[in-house]
Design a protein around this motif. Structure first.
Motif, mmCIF file in Angstrom:
data_model
loop_
_atom_site.group_PDB
_atom_site.id
_atom_site.type_symbol
_atom_site.label_atom_id
_atom_site.label_comp_id
_atom_site.label_asym_id
_atom_site.label_seq_id
_atom_site.Cartn_x
_atom_site.Cartn_y
_atom_site.Cartn_z
ATOM 1 N N ARG A 36 0.836 -1.202 0.000
ATOM 2 C CA ARG A 36 0.000 0.000 0.000
ATOM 3 C C ARG A 36 0.870 1.251 0.000
ATOM 4 O O ARG A 36 0.622 2.198 -0.755
ATOM 5 N N ASP A 37 1.915 1.260 0.821
ATOM 6 C CA ASP A 37 2.823 2.406 0.859
ATOM 7 C C ASP A 37 3.544 2.578 -0.474
ATOM 8 O O ASP A 37 3.695 3.704 -0.971
ATOM 9 N N ASN A 38 3.995 1.466 -1.056
ATOM 10 C CA ASN A 38 4.676 1.530 -2.357
ATOM 11 C C ASN A 38 3.744 2.043 -3.444
ATOM 12 O O ASN A 38 4.156 2.791 -4.332
ATOM 13 N N LEU A 39 2.488 1.639 -3.378
ATOM 14 C CA LEU A 39 1.507 2.091 -4.354
ATOM 15 C C LEU A 39 1.308 3.600 -4.262
ATOM 16 O O LEU A 39 1.259 4.290 -5.281
ATOM 17 N N ALA A 40 1.227 4.115 -3.040
ATOM 18 C CA ALA A 40 1.068 5.560 -2.851
ATOM 19 C C ALA A 40 2.284 6.307 -3.389
ATOM 20 O O ALA A 40 2.140 7.341 -4.059
ATOM 21 N N GLU A 41 3.477 5.770 -3.126
ATOM 22 C CA GLU A 41 4.699 6.398 -3.639
ATOM 23 C C GLU A 41 4.743 6.352 -5.163
ATOM 24 O O GLU A 41 5.136 7.326 -5.819
ATOM 25 N N ALA A 42 4.343 5.235 -5.734
ATOM 26 C CA ALA A 42 4.330 5.108 -7.191
ATOM 27 C C ALA A 42 3.328 6.072 -7.812
ATOM 28 O O ALA A 42 3.594 6.665 -8.863
ATOM 29 N N GLU A 43 2.186 6.234 -7.176
ATOM 30 C CA GLU A 43 1.178 7.171 -7.685
ATOM 31 C C GLU A 43 1.720 8.602 -7.658
ATOM 32 O O GLU A 43 1.524 9.359 -8.610
ATOM 33 N N GLU A 45 4.893 9.454 -7.832
ATOM 34 C CA GLU A 45 5.907 9.514 -8.887
ATOM 35 C C GLU A 45 5.262 9.636 -10.262
ATOM 36 O O GLU A 45 5.722 10.401 -11.115
ATOM 37 N N LEU A 46 4.178 8.897 -10.484
ATOM 38 C CA LEU A 46 3.482 8.963 -11.766
ATOM 39 C C LEU A 46 2.918 10.357 -12.003
ATOM 40 O O LEU A 46 3.058 10.911 -13.092
ATOM 41 N N ARG A 47 2.303 10.941 -10.985
ATOM 42 C CA ARG A 47 1.766 12.301 -11.125
ATOM 43 C C ARG A 47 2.880 13.295 -11.453
ATOM 44 O O ARG A 47 2.715 14.169 -12.297
ATOM 45 N N GLU A 48 4.027 13.151 -10.770
ATOM 46 C CA GLU A 48 5.156 14.039 -11.041
ATOM 47 C C GLU A 48 5.688 13.837 -12.456
ATOM 48 O O GLU A 48 6.034 14.811 -13.141
ATOM 49 N N ALA A 49 5.749 12.592 -12.907
ATOM 50 C CA ALA A 49 6.238 12.301 -14.259
ATOM 51 C C ALA A 49 5.306 12.877 -15.315
ATOM 52 O O ALA A 49 5.762 13.438 -16.317
ATOM 53 N N VAL A 50 4.014 12.752 -15.090
ATOM 54 C CA VAL A 50 3.044 13.313 -16.041
ATOM 55 C C VAL A 50 3.148 14.830 -16.056
ATOM 56 O O VAL A 50 3.145 15.450 -17.130
ATOM 57 N N ALA A 74 -6.283 10.065 -19.772
ATOM 58 C CA ALA A 74 -5.088 10.676 -19.173
ATOM 59 C C ALA A 74 -5.378 12.098 -18.716
ATOM 60 O O ALA A 74 -5.015 12.487 -17.602
ATOM 61 N N GLN A 75 -6.059 12.844 -19.567
ATOM 62 C CA GLN A 75 -6.354 14.235 -19.216
ATOM 63 C C GLN A 75 -7.320 14.308 -18.040
ATOM 64 O O GLN A 75 -7.156 15.147 -17.146
ATOM 65 N N GLN A 76 -8.304 13.438 -18.003
ATOM 66 C CA GLN A 76 -9.243 13.426 -16.883
ATOM 67 C C GLN A 76 -8.552 13.069 -15.576
ATOM 68 O O GLN A 76 -8.826 13.645 -14.533
ATOM 69 N N ARG A 77 -7.650 12.100 -15.634
ATOM 70 C CA ARG A 77 -6.985 11.647 -14.407
ATOM 71 C C ARG A 77 -5.921 12.613 -13.915
ATOM 72 O O ARG A 77 -5.783 12.836 -12.718
ATOM 73 N N PHE A 78 -5.163 13.203 -14.853
ATOM 74 C CA PHE A 78 -4.006 13.997 -14.445
ATOM 75 C C PHE A 78 -4.113 15.480 -14.762
ATOM 76 O O PHE A 78 -3.267 16.256 -14.333
ATOM 77 N N GLY A 79 -5.128 15.870 -15.515
ATOM 78 C CA GLY A 79 -5.267 17.273 -15.872
ATOM 79 C C GLY A 79 -5.694 18.120 -14.683
ATOM 80 O O GLY A 79 -6.186 17.624 -13.686
#
Length: 80
Positions: A36-43, A45-50, A74-79
């Motif tokens: 769960r902690d790794n998933l939060a960290e990955a999320e 990181e993904l937001r920062e990468a986008v 992608a735009q709905q999730r990260f925009g």
């Protein structure tokens, strides 16, 4: 990591009866917590990468392709 009363209430651990739930190896439980902690960290990181890709000028089409989702998804999730 210390357990607080609110953590116990949130997880339901305070409601486990030792008579019906005898002590056993907690490795699977700790594995779930770590995942769960790794998933939060990955999320994060993904937001920062986008965000970095958008700042670099990448289109939602390119970002969607990298995520194997549609441009619109992608735009709905990260925009913003």
């Amino acid at each position: 990591m210390p357990t607080t009363k609110s953590d116990q209430h949130r997880t339901g651990l305070d409601q486990l009866d030792p008579a019906t739930h005898p002590a056993r190896d907690a490795a699977p439980f700790r594995r779930i917590l770590a995942a769960r902690d790794n998933l939060a960290e990955a999320e994060d990181e993904l937001r920062e990468a986008v965000a970095a890709a958008r700042e670099a000028g990448d289109s939602w089409t390119v970002i969607g392709a990298a995520l194997d989702i549609t441009r619109q998804a992608a735009q709905q999730r990260f925009g913003s």
